[in-house]
Design a protein around this motif. Structure first.
Motif, mmCIF file in Angstrom:
data_model
loop_
_atom_site.group_PDB
_atom_site.id
_atom_site.type_symbol
_atom_site.label_atom_id
_atom_site.label_comp_id
_atom_site.label_asym_id
_atom_site.label_seq_id
_atom_site.Cartn_x
_atom_site.Cartn_y
_atom_site.Cartn_z
ATOM 1 N N ARG A 137 102.088 8.568 -36.244
ATOM 2 C CA ARG A 137 102.057 7.460 -35.277
ATOM 3 C C ARG A 137 101.492 7.984 -33.964
ATOM 4 O O ARG A 137 101.387 9.184 -33.754
ATOM 5 N N HIS A 141 99.183 4.493 -28.044
ATOM 6 C CA HIS A 141 97.888 3.918 -28.431
ATOM 7 C C HIS A 141 98.069 2.829 -29.476
ATOM 8 O O HIS A 141 98.970 2.891 -30.313
ATOM 9 N N THR A 142 97.186 1.833 -29.424
ATOM 10 C CA THR A 142 97.161 0.821 -30.471
ATOM 11 C C THR A 142 96.106 1.153 -31.513
ATOM 12 O O THR A 142 96.024 0.489 -32.539
ATOM 13 N N ARG A 143 95.283 2.168 -31.250
ATOM 14 C CA ARG A 143 94.340 2.661 -32.255
ATOM 15 C C ARG A 143 94.778 4.069 -32.661
ATOM 16 O O ARG A 143 95.414 4.782 -31.897
ATOM 17 N N ALA A 144 94.418 4.451 -33.876
ATOM 18 C CA ALA A 144 94.806 5.759 -34.404
ATOM 19 C C ALA A 144 93.625 6.725 -34.322
ATOM 20 O O ALA A 144 92.478 6.336 -34.546
ATOM 21 N N LEU A 183 98.931 5.297 -41.768
ATOM 22 C CA LEU A 183 98.716 4.647 -40.477
ATOM 23 C C LEU A 183 98.485 3.151 -40.647
ATOM 24 O O LEU A 183 98.960 2.343 -39.844
ATOM 25 N N TYR A 188 98.466 0.101 -37.814
ATOM 26 C CA TYR A 188 97.245 0.384 -37.069
ATOM 27 C C TYR A 188 96.061 -0.318 -37.728
ATOM 28 O O TYR A 188 95.877 -0.247 -38.939
ATOM 29 N N GLU A 383 95.174 -4.404 -26.337
ATOM 30 C CA GLU A 383 95.854 -3.137 -26.065
ATOM 31 C C GLU A 383 96.922 -3.288 -24.985
ATOM 32 O O GLU A 383 98.062 -3.586 -25.280
ATOM 33 N N GLY A 411 97.828 -4.724 -30.358
ATOM 34 C CA GLY A 411 97.544 -4.303 -31.729
ATOM 35 C C GLY A 411 96.876 -5.367 -32.557
ATOM 36 O O GLY A 411 96.280 -5.066 -33.595
#
Length: 439
Positions: A137, A141-144, A183, A188, A383, A411
């Motif tokens: 995780r 961040h909302t992106r991986a 993820l 994500y 975001e 997200g």
């Protein structure tokens, strides 16, 4: 036990710190932010510039001064590139580099148990394996971000990274996809493939970046894939065609430039000319058949021997490409690199002045690119919430926007129409239905 991390540098460093935080948490530690008391302080250093080294040392020394009983750790690129210098930092109870990161936990536990100071810096070697540091995780961040490769085989005159990171090592495709599935299951929707030399992925294992992108796109739940920095000369015609055919791949490419002047590129030992760079840009645009494509880059000002005419040529090239964003920074003279001893070093005041001038020029170019996009439709990954209904986020083209999206949450991915430019961001209007339909 409480542990505090301090990270400098690139997205790869940030990814590695996330992995270390989770490793410590799984073993009973609580990660605390800077400013709270901790039992362990860990600096993940960056050594691209001398300034980065200084920040790392200053932070760790302050942590030790304010918490003399705590265990302090200096790790990352600085100890790896300059092991003898790093070993002399007596405020660090543990000094280690970029190899065997998992051993940091064992060393810290030993130090907490009374072990004497540890210096454990293993040199990089040809044939060494990619070290697995999976991340489940991302707290902020909302992106991986997924690290897929480490190391660089190039020898640019200004760069210490090959010494700090070693040769190219690619992560196994199976490991990448397994992490990506986890993820996606965690919610994500966007993933960024990060690396030290991303186009080199697979050069040591018999595969390639384009195959990896295609297989990542097949993972259910992942809706957007974004790429880290790319060397323009390493993108093949077939690879460009294959990337353009992947609908989930965001059409935003960070093509490493460093200078828009051919004479400076030669002194930098970069293996392309501005004409070749521009050819790659045009091939990418052509592959998307008229659909918008965005380009971002990095550019160094004041490299040894750069004349005012060279600098002007570099600025002009930014306009020829039409970059959405340019990371402009002054050349940092780095001991251990070829350029450190080059003649005709540019004065620091002149480097700073050129950086400011190029930044202003790049902002004008950016404003023109954003103005040309007004009215187009795109999707946005929501975001940071500015209120209960207004969010900031980025489009597939990496345009920063603010949008009112009632009923949505960070997200989510929503479809918008871009409006006028408002400072750093563009205003955007949520479209009916809210989501992009994929074909």
């Amino acid at each position: 036990m409480r542990v505090c991390f301090y990270t400098l540098g690139c997205k790869v460093n940030l990814n590695e710190t996330e992995a270390l935080e989770q490793l410590f948490q799984r073993n009973g530690f609580t990660v605390v932010p800077e400013g709270e008391g901790a039992d362990v302080y860990i600096v993940n250093s960056c050594t691209v510039t001398n300034f980065g080294d200084q920040k790392s040392r200053k932070w760790l020394r302050r942590a030790k001064r304010e918490n003399p009983a705590a265990v302090t750790v200096m790790t990352g690129c600085w100890p790896q590139a300059f092991p003898e210098e790093a070993a002399k930092l007596m405020e660090a109870d543990l000094v280690c580099g970029n190899t065997d990161r998992r051993a940091i936990l064992d060393h810290v536990l030993a130090l907490l148990g009374g072990h004497e100071r540890i210096v454990a810096i293993t040199p990089h070697a040809r044939g060494e394996a990619f070290e697995e540091l999976p991340v489940d995780r991302f707290e902020t961040h909302t992106r991986a971000f997924i690290k897929v490769e480490d190391g660089c085989n190039r020898r640019c005159a200004y760069c210490i990274i090959p010494k700090a990171r070693g040769p190219v090592r690619s992560r196994s495709e199976a490991s990448i996809l397994a992490e990506l599935h986890k993820l996606a299951a965690a919610g994500y929707r966007e993933v960024v493939l990060s690396a030290i030399s991303l186009p080199s992925y697979g050069a040591d294992t018999g595969t390639d970046l384009y195959t990896l992108i295609e297989r990542c796109a097949a993972v259910e739940g992942i809706e957007r894939i974004r790429l880290g920095s790319l060397d323009p000369d390493m993108l093949t015609d077939e690879g460009i065609r294959r990337m353009a055919a992947v609908d989930k791949l965001c059409p935003q490419f960070h093509l490493s430039l460093q200078s828009g002047c051919d004479a400076t590129l030669r002194r930098m030992r970069r293996p392309y000319t501005t004409a070749q760079y521009l050819e790659t840009v045009e091939k990418l645009r052509a592959a998307y058949g008229g659909r918008p494509v965005a380009f971002t880059t990095d550019c160094i000002c004041g490299f040894p021997g750069e004349s005012e005419e060279d600098f002007a040529a570099s600025c002009d090239f930014l306009e020829r490409v039409g970059f959405l964003r340019v990371h402009v920074f002054p050349y940092s003279r780095r001991e251990g690199t070829a350029a450190y001893s080059f003649p005709d070093q540019v004065h620091e005041r002149e480097k700073q002045d050129r950086s400011r001038r190029m930044h202003r020029r790049a902002e004008v170019v950016r404003d023109g690119v954003l103005d040309a996009l007004a009215g187009m439709e795109d999707e946005v990954l929501l975001e940071t919430p500015l209120s209960a209904t207004v969010f900031t986020g980025y489009t597939r083209l990496y345009v920063p926007v603010a949008v009112s999206a009632p009923g949505h949450a960070a997200g989510d991915i929503v479809r918008v129409r871009l409006g006028r430019r408002d400072g750093e961001r563009c205003a955007a209007a949520l479209l009916p239905g809210g989501r992009e339909e994929r074909h």
